[in-house]
Design an enzyme around this catalytic site. Structure first.
Site, mmCIF file in Angstrom:
data_model
loop_
_atom_site.group_PDB
_atom_site.id
_atom_site.type_symbol
_atom_site.label_atom_id
_atom_site.label_comp_id
_atom_site.label_asym_id
_atom_site.label_seq_id
_atom_site.Cartn_x
_atom_site.Cartn_y
_atom_site.Cartn_z
ATOM 1 N N SER A 157 0.839 -1.194 0.000
ATOM 2 C CA SER A 157 0.000 0.000 0.000
ATOM 3 C C SER A 157 0.880 1.252 0.000
ATOM 4 O O SER A 157 1.735 1.400 -0.873
ATOM 5 C CB SER A 157 -0.946 -0.039 1.204
ATOM 6 O OG SER A 157 -1.924 0.959 1.121
ATOM 7 N N ASP A 323 -8.786 -6.260 -4.986
ATOM 8 C CA ASP A 323 -8.371 -4.965 -4.433
ATOM 9 C C ASP A 323 -8.883 -3.862 -5.342
ATOM 10 O O ASP A 323 -8.354 -3.642 -6.419
ATOM 11 C CB ASP A 323 -6.849 -4.916 -4.322
ATOM 12 C CG ASP A 323 -6.335 -3.623 -3.698
ATOM 13 O OD1 ASP A 323 -7.148 -2.723 -3.410
ATOM 14 O OD2 ASP A 323 -5.109 -3.527 -3.494
ATOM 15 N N HIS A 356 -8.149 -4.955 -0.556
ATOM 16 C CA HIS A 356 -6.842 -4.331 -0.361
ATOM 17 C C HIS A 356 -6.092 -4.956 0.815
ATOM 18 O O HIS A 356 -4.860 -5.064 0.793
ATOM 19 C CB HIS A 356 -7.025 -2.829 -0.147
ATOM 20 C CG HIS A 356 -5.746 -2.072 -0.049
ATOM 21 N ND1 HIS A 356 -4.797 -2.065 -1.055
ATOM 22 C CD2 HIS A 356 -5.241 -1.279 0.947
ATOM 23 C CE1 HIS A 356 -3.775 -1.307 -0.692
ATOM 24 N NE2 HIS A 356 -4.017 -0.831 0.512
#
Length: 381
Positions: A157, A323, A356
């Site tokens: 991320s 995601d 995610h």
């Protein structure tokens, strides 16, 4: 809490503090005259200092990446599933460093730190920091640790953005960059989510324009709403459906507008409440701004291939099928730019239902691929 430390854990760890008395100039033009970074290390640095791995954290992460601070810890570090003996980032082979970013709220200098110029907490006066600034400060920490070149810089991320920035900013100081569930820039929709989260915080009556410390309070409701919104975007529709469905907390509806009726509502309220007690509101604003600003291609005529042209490391890019916050298309945008720039890159898209958050969850295929790549990193030491 662990009754016995698992054999594949790094065990009990102690945070360390690096104090820097020389000024650091930030991308905004502002200067911090001094600062500190809190970090943890796992494993042993080898004689030629070639086995060091830097793990960069995401928005709400910190330096506590693996292991336990005490035998009463309820949970280990946030990436404990991937770091330890025999795990993908194998501490029998690698010396691993996790650092709380500048501007953080877990010990590194940030809004909740004392401003030496005023003898008050920085609060909203703490300067905006960017991914570039984090990498600059991490390089100073590497100097302090005697690490001239990382075997790999790894992150998921927002951490993946840092790994990418390392390859651009200090191309001679890393041999591999692992960019996991990340993106070379936020989409418009992502920026919109961040703005709503910030507004939730700043519109809380207890925010006091960021000076809430002086009022001996904090914007709990705003932080809770921001986290609830964020958490929805970290999960997939499939994952939420499988975990919660339309299950009720009680046998029948209460028919109350303000009642928590569904299990998903209860879960989000719990996550928001817990987060609001453990994270600083001004830090949350800073972190989301850093996400918004990151776009290395903007300095190169919006040409991402040109932006990565200086990189000399090998790249490992991982995306997850469900995601939608940082979709596989964003990872593939980076991969295509790296190919255009003739950089060595390995890419995989993992089928996983978790959205995610999948980069935090040790699903078999993900662990196998991650482990295989890190084996390759280790072989080059």
């Amino acid at each position: 809490m662990p009754e016995v430390i698992p054999p594949d854990s790094v065990g009990l760890v102690e945070p360390q503090v690096a104090q820097f008395e020389s000024p650091i100039q930030l991308e905004s033009g502002k200067v911090l005259e001094s600062f500190q970074l809190v970090y943890e290390t796992y494993g042993t640095l080898n004689a030629d200092r070639s086995n060091a791995i830097l793990v960069c954290h995401a928005l709400s992460g910190n330096h506590h990446v693996a292991g336990y601070h005490s035998m009463t810890d309820k949970k280990p570090g946030w990436w404990n599933s991937c770091i330890g003996p025999g795990k993908p980032i194998d501490t029998n082979r690698f010396f691993v460093v996790g650092v709380n970013n500048l501007g953080g709220c877990h010990g590194s200098t940030g809004p909740s730190s004392l401003n030496p110029a005023t003898d008050k907490l920085y609060g909203p006066d703490f300067p905006v920091v960017t991914v570039v600034d984090w990498v600059t400060s991490q390089a100073l920490l590497a100097d302090r640790l005697g690490v001239d070149c990382w075997a790999a810089v790894v992150g998921g991320s927002l951490g993946g953005m840092q790994a990418l920035q390392w390859s651009i900013q200090y191309p001679d100081r890393l041999r591999h960059a692992a960019v996991i569930a990340s993106t070379p820039k936020l989409t418009t929709q992502n920026i919109a989510f961040n703005e709503v989260a910030r507004r939730a915080i700043t519109s809380d009556p207890n925010f006091h324009d960021g000076h809430f410390y002086e009022h001996h309070t904090f914007p709990a409701n705003g932080l809770k709403l921001a986290r609830m919104l964020g958490h929805i975007t970290y999960l997939s529709d499939m994952g939420m459906g499988e975990k919660f469905g339309r299950d009720l907390r009680n046998q029948a509806f209460k028919f109350g507008i303000l009642d928590v009726e569904f299990e998903i509502e209860s879960y989000l309220n719990y996550q928001g409440e817990r987060f609001s007690k453990n994270f600083d509101a001004n830090t949350y604003l800073l972190m989301t701004r850093a996400l918004d600003y990151f776009d290395p291609a903007r300095h190169h005529g919006n040409d991402l291939a040109a932006a990565v042209s200086a990189a000399t490391c090998k790249f490992f890019v991982v995306a997850f099928s469900t995601d939608w916050r940082f979709s596989p298309a964003r990872s593939e945008e980076l991969v295509n730019a790296l190919i255009e720039a003739r950089k060595p890159v390995s890419y995989t898209k993992i089928e996983a239902p978790h959205g995610h958050d999948a980069f935090l969850i040790p699903t078999p295929r993900y662990m196998d691929v991650f482990h295989a790549y890190m084996q390759r990193v280790g072989e080059e030491i």
